[in-house]
Scaffold this active site. Sequence first.
Site, PDB file in Angstrom:
ATOM      1  N   ASP A  72      18.147 -18.021  18.192  1.00  0.00           N
ATOM      2  CA  ASP A  72      17.661 -19.399  18.099  1.00  0.00           C
ATOM      3  C   ASP A  72      16.502 -19.552  17.118  1.00  0.00           C
ATOM      4  O   ASP A  72      16.143 -20.672  16.780  1.00  0.00           O
ATOM      5  CB  ASP A  72      17.212 -19.895  19.476  1.00  0.00           C
ATOM      6  CG  ASP A  72      15.974 -19.190  19.976  1.00  0.00           C
ATOM      7  OD1 ASP A  72      15.969 -17.931  19.998  1.00  0.00           O
ATOM      8  OD2 ASP A  72      14.984 -19.871  20.309  1.00  0.00           O
ATOM      9  N   ASP A 127      32.977  -7.110  15.135  1.00  0.00           N
ATOM     10  CA  ASP A 127      33.271  -6.270  16.303  1.00  0.00           C
ATOM     11  C   ASP A 127      32.089  -6.218  17.263  1.00  0.00           C
ATOM     12  O   ASP A 127      32.247  -5.877  18.435  1.00  0.00           O
ATOM     13  CB  ASP A 127      33.570  -4.830  15.854  1.00  0.00           C
ATOM     14  CG  ASP A 127      34.738  -4.768  14.889  1.00  0.00           C
ATOM     15  OD1 ASP A 127      35.706  -5.523  15.105  1.00  0.00           O
ATOM     16  OD2 ASP A 127      34.653  -3.993  13.919  1.00  0.00           O
ATOM     17  N   LYS A 171      12.034  -7.643  16.455  1.00  0.00           N
ATOM     18  CA  LYS A 171      12.581  -8.522  15.423  1.00  0.00           C
ATOM     19  C   LYS A 171      11.448  -9.263  14.733  1.00  0.00           C
ATOM     20  O   LYS A 171      10.512  -9.652  15.413  1.00  0.00           O
ATOM     21  CB  LYS A 171      13.530  -9.550  16.057  1.00  0.00           C
ATOM     22  CG  LYS A 171      14.759  -8.967  16.701  1.00  0.00           C
ATOM     23  CD  LYS A 171      15.540 -10.037  17.440  1.00  0.00           C
ATOM     24  CE  LYS A 171      14.824 -10.477  18.710  1.00  0.00           C
ATOM     25  NZ  LYS A 171      15.574 -11.468  19.495  1.00  0.00           N
TER      26      LYS A 171
END
Lengths: 303, 303
Positions: free
Chosen positions: B252, B22, B227
């Site tokens: 990526d 979702d 991250k």
Amino acid sequence: MSQSKYLSGDKVGIEEFLSRFDVFLFDCDGVLWSGDHIFDKVPETLEYLRSLDKQLVFVTNNSTKSRADYKKKFDKLGIPAKVEEVFGSSYSAAVYIARILKLPAPKNKVFVLGETGIEQELDSEGVPYIGGTDPAYRRDIEPEDFDNIANGKLLDPDVGVVLSGLDFHSNYLKTAIAFQYLQRGAVYLATNIDSTLPMAKTLFPGAGSSGAGLAKAIGRDPLSLGKPSQAMMDAVEGKFQFDRSRTCMVGDRMNTDIQFGIDGKLGGTLAVLTGVSKKEEFLEEGVKTVPLAYVDTLGDLLG
Amino acid sequence: MSQSKYLSGDKVGIEEFLSRFDVFLFDCDGVLWSGDHIFDKVPETLEYLRSLDKQLVFVTNNSTKSRADYKKKFDKLGIPAKVEEVFGSSYSAAVYIARILKLPAPKNKVFVLGETGIEQELDSEGVPYIGGTDPAYRRDIEPEDFDNIANGKLLDPDVGVVLSGLDFHSNYLKTAIAFQYLQRGAVYLATNIDSTLPMAKTLFPGAGSSGAGLAKAIGRDPLSLGKPSQAMMDAVEGKFQFDRSRTCMVGDRMNTDIQFGIDGKLGGTLAVLTGVSKKEEFLEEGVKTVPLAYVDTLGDLLG
């Protein structure tokens, strides 16, 4: 694990210890002085060792000063020393580049991240260089620089070595240029990689810190020509031709000075407690880097 | 070790894959664009996902831009996006400081190593700060600075946090000041610690590089709010309230984006090959960070 012998106040122990060595390698900062403050009885202690026919070598990781600069500092503090007795990490790096690495000209140019001490020692060995104290590199990176670094317009095609030392003028532009040289295959060297610089009774970033951005970007550490790297020990031995078993390293830092002497299989190491490391560091059980002996201050060797 | 499923050209596989989620978290650089070059069919792909009622979140480690700056970049490249859908590492850090760390005023000031994106997001969360783009810190260190950093005259006693991000104006002075704050007990945070920044078809130093001098000096890494740190995932989840099992991370870079999704126990991860990592990196035997699926380019999701 053998215990470190405490020599301060032990006249017989000191005499026995000194008799085991012909050569003493000295770290400077934290041993002879702290900043511009000379420790008690340092000149007298060095004179005493000379009177016993010991050879003295001053081995320092400070890359911002050349041997000549160091001689001036010794003079200013009233410590008797000769330029030939000084062996700094900048000199060590210059000797390594000129006499061991020996890249074929013209692809032997060095891109310097550091101060004038490195430049002076590269000059003394006839090694061509760029960067360093050149004001052209002491500026902010501009948008067009990214393209000109990437396409090589800002690069010198003859650079074959990046040499990183303590740089009080480190910046993003120089790091980006050095990173590009490394990506293109340049040899990656450092005068030394000390993480901190003791000054003004606290710690400042050392050569390992001012150069850490480049190491992080490329994902590996440089070959260090300073303590505790044995590349420096080999260079010192090459110049002074001493018998390692009759040589003692004197220093205040366990992880650089004392490790340097142990890794170099010297006859002994002597720690002084006037600098970075505290005796708790090497008196604890299970510690790996233990000096053969230690004194509170260098002057204690006078007995 | 399960193999990564190749979806480009596999219409049925894509449909099945998309039906499992979702919410899609997108890395931006290397996925949607490279620098100022937008990849083929990106706007159409995002529109397609929206038409399927998917929620989109753009999760970026670039700390130099605020969410508002990012929105401008989306607009300029013709990519439909709302400010609320953007979640940058500067915002992540500001939210962490204001809502989780919550140091008591006035000792909650942040010393910023970074650019305006960090300042804007700290402002948006009402967090006081110094450093950053202030020209007073964009200068060479002078001899007297060493004493004034050591004795605290150059320091603000209310600084309780050092926040390190990508800084194109990194210098020795700022690193030395930040190092002194850390030695005095400040909390050590980073927006992100990416070692490199892909630009102009090569690599430049990233936030982990421009901040590496400080990490090296203090001898430890900061808590990263970018991250792949799960502190960022928690912050994203806190804001968007999604079901992790129905959420997919698209990126990526294996070691940041895909790792971020795996560590966060998301339902899936999707790698695109338009950025840093090549498929050889995750198709090899024994590799730990393997995306659930991969496509050559994001636009391949259009089928």
